[in-house]
Design an enzyme around this catalytic site. Sequence first.
Site, mmCIF file in Angstrom:
data_model
loop_
_atom_site.group_PDB
_atom_site.id
_atom_site.type_symbol
_atom_site.label_atom_id
_atom_site.label_comp_id
_atom_site.label_asym_id
_atom_site.label_seq_id
_atom_site.Cartn_x
_atom_site.Cartn_y
_atom_site.Cartn_z
ATOM 1 N N GLN A 92 0.825 -1.213 0.000
ATOM 2 C CA GLN A 92 0.000 0.000 0.000
ATOM 3 C C GLN A 92 0.857 1.260 0.000
ATOM 4 O O GLN A 92 0.586 2.222 -0.713
ATOM 5 C CB GLN A 92 -0.948 -0.002 1.207
ATOM 6 C CG GLN A 92 -1.980 -1.129 1.123
ATOM 7 C CD GLN A 92 -3.084 -1.007 2.162
ATOM 8 O OE1 GLN A 92 -3.399 0.061 2.645
ATOM 9 N NE2 GLN A 92 -3.687 -2.139 2.510
ATOM 10 N N HIS A 171 -8.575 -4.430 7.826
ATOM 11 C CA HIS A 171 -9.279 -5.593 8.351
ATOM 12 C C HIS A 171 -10.242 -5.079 9.417
ATOM 13 O O HIS A 171 -9.877 -4.161 10.180
ATOM 14 C CB HIS A 171 -8.254 -6.542 8.980
ATOM 15 C CG HIS A 171 -8.702 -7.971 9.087
ATOM 16 N ND1 HIS A 171 -9.926 -8.410 8.653
ATOM 17 C CD2 HIS A 171 -8.081 -9.064 9.585
ATOM 18 C CE1 HIS A 171 -10.012 -9.724 8.866
ATOM 19 N NE2 HIS A 171 -8.910 -10.142 9.448
#
Length: 397
Positions: A92, A171
């Site tokens: 990322q 998450h």
Amino acid sequence: MASRSIARTLFRSAAPAARSSLLRPAFFTGASKLVSTKIPAFSQVRGMKTMDFGGTKEVVYERSDMPLPKLQEFFKNDTLAVLGYGPQGQGQSLNLRDNGLPVIVGVRKGGRSWQKAVADGWVEGKTLFSIEEAADKGSYIMNLLSDAAQRDLWKTLEPYVTKGKTLYFSHGFAMTYNDQTKVNPPADIDIILCAPKGSGATLRSLFVEGKGLNSSIAVYQDYSKHAKEKAIALGIAIGSGYLYETTFQKEVYSDLFGERGILMGAIFGMFRAQYDILRENGHSPSEAFNETVEEATQSLIPLIGAKGMDWMYANCSVTAQRGALDWHQKFYDAALPVYKDLYKSVVDGTEVKRALDKNSQPDYREQLEVELKDIDDMEMWRSGSTVRSLRPENNKD
Ligand SMILES: NC(=O)c1ccc[n+]([C@@H]2O[C@H](COP(=O)([O-])OP(=O)(O)OC[C@H]3O[C@@H](n4cnc5c(N)ncnc54)[C@H](OP(=O)(O)O)[C@@H]3O)[C@@H](O)[C@H]2O)c1
């Protein structure tokens, strides 16, 4: 059928975004403690599509409405602080950097991740900091530490999670199970999620190829009233292709369920059961492995992925197709109660408790190595190693 083929066409035609700055050095070198109060306007309308998923209509967001200049404008007053440099942190942050966005990395000094980050060109004191320093500088705190570390380090991070900031996860784990993780952020921040549907390495490699991995996005807390826009923009900025909307809870339930189920736990259990029965009945290791794992992974599963189950069945022999259609129901009936137990164990927190407890044990890595070695030592996987060596691409004689 028609809607399915439209979905496929759309997926295939996901045009690689023009990435004029792809792989050029990041323009951002200095980190400042900026929290944006004004969110630049950005229309979600053009980038939104309502798609028919087998009869249910769902909204998906695509990146075509967020070209690079718009992304750069959106985040121009921000500091995106990526904490952790595992597969997700690495993938990322590199994608954000190559998109020309103001990103810094925070990891513990001296660890494996620190060395990895330095090797990737992050510069100490400019773009690479301790976890605390990065959290302090970030207007977006992108918590990509391991799930156990998100619990263990929450008290360290908490002082930096201040009014107006955005807390980001990949998450739903830490927030959904905060009775166990004790991650309880303040009410005056945004809390968002973007969970790539694959590893950080895939997110990175698809981005470099000009493609995008699909991700799900969610909002847990919307203090600024712009949390969803932020989730969409950041989801695209990290290199996603399409974004599906979910909640933190649904993301983590489906993820824990899926990986224990067909993605990892169930597939191994089914492989093992089939291999053992073939061996018990006198079949050779190579025959048992070929008929269980090799044909599945090399031929049939890729076909299911590319064209669907019906197409794979339609393109097998009549004998195979008749047997599969008849036996599928028996396997479904056998698996259903196991899946019911599994979902319950996810929802009641048993799975999370076990993962956190195990992960907290000082010898977790050593125990894991023993468990993985037991798998590696199984006859079926030793046979697999020989079978793989005989694949045409590995056997050039
Ligand atoms: N991997 C995937 O496929 C995937 C996909 C989607 C979402 N996610 C989610 O993305 C997040 C990150 O996952 P990941 O797989 O990239 O992470 P990971 O490999 O499990 O760990 C990432 C980082 O956590 C750091 N860390 C671990 N314990 C620490 C501690 N006690 N103190 C300080 N740092 C510590 C590690 O630093 P050191 O190197 O210094 O130990 C490493 O940089 C998780 O929430 C995960 O569920 C993962």
